[in-house]
Design an enzyme around this catalytic site. Structure first.
Site, PDB file in Angstrom:
ATOM      1  N   TYR A  86      66.562  98.863  23.777  1.00 42.82           N
ATOM      2  CA  TYR A  86      65.200  98.741  23.258  1.00 42.82           C
ATOM      3  C   TYR A  86      64.486  97.540  23.871  1.00 42.82           C
ATOM      4  CZ  TYR A  86      61.496  98.147  19.733  1.00 42.82           C
ATOM      5  OH  TYR A  86      60.299  97.998  19.080  1.00 42.82           O
ATOM      6  N   SER A 123      57.616  94.126  21.380  1.00 38.36           N
ATOM      7  CA  SER A 123      58.460  93.621  20.299  1.00 38.36           C
ATOM      8  C   SER A 123      58.853  92.169  20.529  1.00 38.36           C
ATOM      9  CB  SER A 123      59.735  94.477  20.197  1.00 38.36           C
ATOM     10  OG  SER A 123      60.672  93.905  19.310  1.00 38.36           O
TER      11      SER A 123
END
Length: 225
Positions: free
Chosen positions: A149, A136
């Site tokens: 995350y 990400s």
């Protein structure tokens, strides 16, 4: 797009839209696709596309190694691994980052470690081994509400780059050209980019592994590169 006839590619966590897109693209290029997921029912659409399917808990190291043994017994060695095991939990600022959320997200990193170790010999021995993880853009700019995350994704990137360094070192010491490449594919959000992810992953076989290995590539809409 490169021809992939004769290549066996394992899709880990393949029951998502991204997994189905990757399977379609790889099969269209001639690859043999082994798609894994936790649910036999959710794997049925992959089988319908022509992929071979295996129910697998990728956080179970023994189950992962057993799968690789079964593939070898069938005469298959793996030329590519696309790691799609993941998920999202977040929000609520730093105080909202619960331990339960972290442990759920950490499963992706655990799966990556198990899979990459179990397939290391296959990918090194392949004439064109490729390992890619989906990471990400949050790793480069983490936010408090996504701290868990971003931390797990950062760990996955570090592990993948370590794999890349190991492959490069082994090739150097053997006096052989580097044939395998480990790559990080970063994306802000996958929704709507599943086909682009699949295309970019397949395209890894068209690149020089020495230039590709240990790279971080960002997946974007066509026309925004």
């Amino acid at each position: 797009m490169p021809e992939l006839t004769g290549r066996t590619v394992l899709l880990a966590g393949a029951t998502s839209a991204s997994g189905r897109a990757a399977a379609r693209t790889l099969l269209a290029r001639g690859a043999r696709v082994v798609a894994t997921g936790r649910s036999a029912e959710k794997l049925e659409p992959l089988a319908a596309l022509g992929a071979e399917t295996e129910v697998l808990d990728p956080t179970d190291e023994q189950a992962v190694r057993a799968l690789v043994r079964r593939l070898h017994e069938r005469g298959l060695t793996v030329d590519g691994l696309l790691h799609l095991v993941g998920g999202w939990r977040g929000g609520g600022g730093l105080a909202g980052q619960t331990e339960e959320d972290y442990r759920a997200l950490e499963a992706s990193f655990t799966a990556l470690r198990h899979l990459s170790r179990a397939l290391d010999d296959d990918l090194r021995a392949s004439p064109a081994g490729r390992l890619a993880i989906v990471s990400s853009t949050a790793v480069a700019r983490p936010l408090a509400g996504g701290a868990n995350y971003a931390a797990v994704k950062a760990a996955g990137e570090a592990w993948t780059r370590a794999v890349a360094q190991g492959w490069a070192k082994a090739a150097r010491e053997a006096g052989e050209p580097l044939r395998a490449a480990a790559v990080v594919l970063r994306v802000k959000a996958l929704a709507g980019l599943e086909d682009r992810l699949a295309e970019d992953f397949a395209q890894l076989w068209a690149a020089d592994p020495a230039e590709l290995n240990d790279s971080i590539l960002t997946i974007q809409e066509k026309g925004t590169d």
